[in-house]
Design an enzyme around this catalytic site. Structure first.
Site, mmCIF file in Angstrom:
data_model
loop_
_atom_site.group_PDB
_atom_site.id
_atom_site.type_symbol
_atom_site.label_atom_id
_atom_site.label_comp_id
_atom_site.label_asym_id
_atom_site.label_seq_id
_atom_site.Cartn_x
_atom_site.Cartn_y
_atom_site.Cartn_z
ATOM 1 N N HIS A 163 4.161 -52.569 -34.669
ATOM 2 C CA HIS A 163 3.412 -53.006 -33.375
ATOM 3 C C HIS A 163 3.758 -54.497 -32.770
ATOM 4 C CE1 HIS A 163 0.395 -52.706 -30.199
ATOM 5 N NE2 HIS A 163 -0.351 -53.688 -30.806
ATOM 6 N N ARG A 210 8.462 -45.654 -31.743
ATOM 7 C CA ARG A 210 8.982 -46.824 -31.776
ATOM 8 C C ARG A 210 9.291 -47.149 -33.120
ATOM 9 N NH1 ARG A 210 4.708 -49.677 -34.712
ATOM 10 N NH2 ARG A 210 2.791 -48.884 -34.350
ATOM 11 N N TYR A 233 2.815 -48.088 -43.072
ATOM 12 C CA TYR A 233 2.161 -46.703 -42.910
ATOM 13 C C TYR A 233 3.148 -45.427 -42.601
ATOM 14 C CZ TYR A 233 2.801 -49.128 -38.245
ATOM 15 O OH TYR A 233 3.358 -49.631 -37.122
#
Length: 225
Positions: free
Chosen positions: A146, A142, A154
């Protein structure tokens, strides 16, 4: 998100707010197909984060024990909600997760639409032959966080851009179509049509009237026991 989409008419039973809970529900749908002997099968989708949930393995056990017609599809985007699968999973080759239940698994390039189609057809043949469940691990990625509140710190921007440049599924599908003889103009026209469909759907969602307050009580059980 997709957990709010639901259509009995189209046999799409949505997702679930509890991580991994749709796997149990999907297994129940697989049981319903077997019980009714209607020739149907269920596809239960979940991600690499949900793959560590306990109810997933309870479902695997029942599905194999009863040879249920279900395909478990793990969409491995490699970061779940924000933690690398390599840091959160003792076994990060997720297609192997069914081995202790004697459920076979196939790892697929989830960024290649033809590879996914081929693996899906193979999985369907397995289930339709009465052999029970099977796992598909789709290795995907992705580009965004999120959620809207996820800055995705990250991973590096360079990593994301590298995947876009080398593995973007839409670009890859475009090259495949051109190799089959589809012209660039035809692809541009197709892109224009798709953008129009998406814009129309977004406009409908934004302009549709809010449901009446009375809808809050629809299908809610209120009784004294």
């Amino acid at each position: 998100g997709s957990m709010h989409m639901f259509s009995v008419e189209h046999k799409f039973y949505g997702g679930h707010g509890i991580v991994g809970a749709q796997v149990s529900l999907g297994t129940g749908l697989g049981f319903a197909h077997k019980y009714r002997d209607d020739g149907g099968l269920c596809l239960a989708y979940f991600g690499d984060g949900a793959a560590n949930q306990g109810q997933v393995y309870e479902s695997f056990n029942m599905a194999e024990l009863w040879k249920l017609p279900i395909i478990y599809v793990i969409e491995n985007n490699q970061y779940a909600m924000g933690t690398s699968v390599n840091r959160s999973s003792a076994e990060d080759q997720l297609y192997r997760r069914g081995e202790s239940f004697r459920i076979p698994g196939i790892q697929v390039d989830g960024m290649d639409v033809l590879a996914v189609r081929g693996a899906a057809e193979e999985a369907r043949e397995w289930v339709k032959a009465g052999k029970g469940p099977i796992l598909l691990e789709l290795k995907t990625y992705r580009y965004r966080g999120h959620s809207m509140s996820d800055p995705a710190k990250y991973r590096s921007r360079e990593e994301v851009q590298s995947v876009r440049d080398k593995s973007d599924p839409i670009d890859h599908a475009g090259r495949e179509l051109q190799a089959m003889g589809v012209s660039e103009d035809a692809l541009k026209d197709l892109d224009k049509q798709i953008r129009a469909i998406v814009s129309e759907a977004a406009d409908f969602a934004e302009t549709a009237p809010e449901p009446a307050l009375a809808e809050l009580y629809t299908d809610v059980l209120v009784e004294n026991y």
